[in-house]
Design an enzyme around this catalytic site. Structure first.
Site, short mmCIF file in Angstrom:
data_model
loop_
_atom_site.label_atom_id
_atom_site.label_comp_id
_atom_site.label_asym_id
_atom_site.label_seq_id
_atom_site.Cartn_x
_atom_site.Cartn_y
_atom_site.Cartn_z
CE1 TYR A 146 -4.21 -2.17 5.55
CE2 TYR A 146 -3.17 -0.09 4.97
CZ TYR A 146 -3.77 -1.28 4.61
OH TYR A 146 -3.92 -1.57 3.26
CB SER B 102 -0.89 0.00 1.25
OG SER B 102 -1.53 1.25 1.44
#
Length: 339
Positions: free
Chosen positions: A208, A195
């Site tokens: 995350y 990501s």
């Protein structure tokens, strides 16, 4: 004198790397074939994983789909079988492009396995089943991912551990399971779907970001290890997309004046860009390209300058609406279940 000569050679190679990179912008590299190769995708039951499966199926790869959700995984498998049937019907027209060694379409199959990649033993046992029932994996796409959606001090330790296990640690287990044969054959491709939050961070999603930073670090170190071992037949691709409109981060908002210029990515666009990178052996792909510039600026600017830029873009608290929605949904479910 030797070190001066080596320095000259290194300088030339660095400049030549820039030339080659620029050439790829001008002349699109030819995509390699994955026809007949075993491609394993984690988190294949939905989102990007499902779209990756469909793209590889269109290229006649043999699919191995892993997901913790059996039902959604089987739904993806049904879509893949539909593509295989379409390829079989178009078989008389296939091969016109001169492609060689393409397996008969009747041999194309998709295999589904229910696997919790966050559990090491489950990964190793399922990997052994794959080797016995399907064969050795040539393309490994580590795509599975989760998000807790809580501020750090409100996030249960179990959810933090779960995020790290699925988003980061699972890459170690799957790679250790399938890399040995790749090394033996000097052939394979390992894809890490990370990501943009593995390259730069934001507030409210510490677990995350940490997991994605870990996945990026693992991938880069693995790539260097393969180069050091001179295993040039094994390729690696790191995929770092900006916010993708899969519902995973529903509610995430940046400054409204900026949103039209940096909207959430369509999942189909993200996967098509990633597939192009994979099939041309591109080491890394950031989508959109603006993410390269953001990463570069984060690397050279003072931290306070980065904070100012984040605040201007509304990126400093962009996850807060998402977290609020998740919290509201959790409270609603607890009330509904009488908890």
């Amino acid at each position: 004198m030797n070190i001066l000569l080596e320095l000259f050679v290194v300088t030339f190679k660095v400049l030549w790397a820039f030339v080659l990179a620029a050439a790829k912008w001008l002349v699109r590299p030819k995509e390699k074939s994955v026809a007949g190769q075993v491609c394993l995708i984690t988190g294949a039951g939905s989102g990007l994983g499902r779209l990756f499966a469909l793209e590889f199926a269109r290229r006649r790869a043999l699919l191995v789909l892993w997901d913790i959700n059996t039902r959604s995984n089987e739904e993806t498998a049904g879509m893949v079988r539909h593509i295989y049937r379409q390829l079989a019907e178009a078989a008389p027209r296939a091969g016109d492009d001169g492609e060689k060694e393409v397996p008969p379409h009747g041999n194309l199959q998709v295999y589904t396995y229910t696997c919790d990649v966050g559990k090491r033993e489950n990964v190793y046992l399922t990997a052994e089943r794959v080797r016995k029932e399907v064969g050795e994996v040539s393309v490994l796409v580590n795509n599975a991912g989760v998000v807790s959606g809580h501020h750090l001090l409100e996030c249960p330790d179990e959810l933090i551990e779960r995020t790290m296990m699925v988003n980061c640690h699972a890459h170690f287990w799957t790679t250790k399971a399938f890399l040995p044969k790749m090394l033996e054959m000097n052939h394979g491709h390992i894809v890490t779907v990370a990501s943009s939050l593995g390259l730069f961070s934001t507030a409210g999603v510490e677990d995350y970001c940490a997991s994605k930073f870990g996945a990026v670090g693992f991938h880069e170190s693995l790539s260097h290890e393969l180069k050091a071992a001179e295993k040039d037949g094994i390729k690696t691709t790191l995929v770092c997309p900006y916010l993708v409109d899969t519902g995973m981060f529903r509610g995430c908002r940046i400054r409204k004046e900026i949103e039209p210029f940096l909207p959430p990515l369509k999942p189909e666009y993200c996967v098509k860009q990633a597939m192009r990178a994979i099939l041309t052996d591109q080491p890394m792909i950031c989508t959109p390209r603006l993410m390269y510039m953001v990463t570069f600026m984060k690397s050279i600017l003072p931290f306070e300058a980065v904070v100012c830029m984040y605040r201007f873009l509304g990126a400093d608290k962009c996850m807060y609406p998402f977290i609020a929605q998740r919290k509201q949904a959790t409270n609603n479910n607890e009330a509904k279940n009488g908890i």
